[in-house]
Structures are given as C-alpha cells and as structure tokens.
Design a protein around this motif. Sequence first.
Motif, short mmCIF file in Angstrom:
data_model
loop_
_atom_site.label_atom_id
_atom_site.label_comp_id
_atom_site.label_asym_id
_atom_site.label_seq_id
_atom_site.Cartn_x
_atom_site.Cartn_y
_atom_site.Cartn_z
N LEU A 49 40.12 29.58 51.82
CA LEU A 49 38.80 29.38 52.42
C LEU A 49 38.16 30.92 52.36
CD1 LEU A 49 39.95 28.36 56.04
CD2 LEU A 49 38.21 27.30 54.49
N GLY A 50 38.16 31.49 52.54
CA GLY A 50 38.18 33.06 51.32
C GLY A 50 36.65 32.56 50.05
N VAL A 51 37.32 31.98 48.91
CA VAL A 51 36.71 32.17 48.27
C VAL A 51 36.04 30.98 48.00
CG1 VAL A 51 37.38 31.01 45.87
CG2 VAL A 51 39.04 32.72 46.66
N CYS A 57 35.52 33.52 42.97
CA CYS A 57 37.70 33.57 42.61
C CYS A 57 37.94 34.32 41.28
CB CYS A 57 37.45 31.87 42.08
SG CYS A 57 39.53 31.72 41.46
N PRO A 58 38.36 35.38 41.26
CA PRO A 58 38.91 36.49 40.96
C PRO A 58 39.86 36.03 39.86
CG PRO A 58 39.49 37.01 42.99
CD PRO A 58 38.98 35.54 43.30
N LEU A 59 40.56 34.96 40.27
CA LEU A 59 41.57 34.31 38.64
C LEU A 59 40.29 33.49 37.64
CD1 LEU A 59 44.32 33.26 40.89
CD2 LEU A 59 44.19 35.44 39.28
N TYR A 60 39.47 32.84 38.29
CA TYR A 60 38.22 32.49 37.58
C TYR A 60 37.41 33.42 36.47
CZ TYR A 60 38.62 27.46 39.31
OH TYR A 60 39.22 26.00 39.71
N SER A 61 37.08 34.23 37.25
CA SER A 61 36.99 35.38 36.98
C SER A 61 37.82 36.41 35.49
CB SER A 61 36.40 36.16 37.84
OG SER A 61 35.60 36.62 38.50
N ILE A 62 39.05 36.22 35.70
CA ILE A 62 39.37 37.30 34.78
C ILE A 62 40.10 36.28 33.67
CG2 ILE A 62 41.82 37.64 34.10
CD1 ILE A 62 42.10 38.23 37.29
#
Length: 70
Positions: A49-51, A57-62
């Motif tokens: 919900l936060g994303v 999305c931090p994982l998408y950024s990485i």
Amino acid sequence: MTANVGTIDRILRALLGIALLWLAFFSGLPAVEAGALKWIAAAVGVVMLGVAAVRVCPLYSIAGIRTCRA
C-alpha cells in the motif's frame, strides 16, 4: 525520488496490499491467526500500500525497472 511505478502496477499493488491485510486481520483462518505468518502478511500488505501511494519502489530503483511512462 522519481516515480517508477505505473498505474496498472499501482492498482495491483493496492489490491494485493488490501488482500494481505484482510487475510492477516479479518479472514479468521487458523493458519494465519497462529503466529508469524499473520505479521508477515500484514507487513507486506502495508509495504504494498505504501509503494502504491508514493509511486516509488526501492527494488525497482535498484534494478533499473520503470513501469510508468514519464
């Protein structure tokens, strides 16, 4: 941070987050009520919900993934 989560991705994440929170707190299933699985489902639901709310999305950024157009 730059948005990297698109509209369809946001909708799916929001639905998954709501479903996981419902499963954790309102389903009444014995497997979920018993212990750690309840809190794991709740935590993942809140993160989803936060994303969906902030569109980052931090994982998408990485990984360098973007599901949004702009």
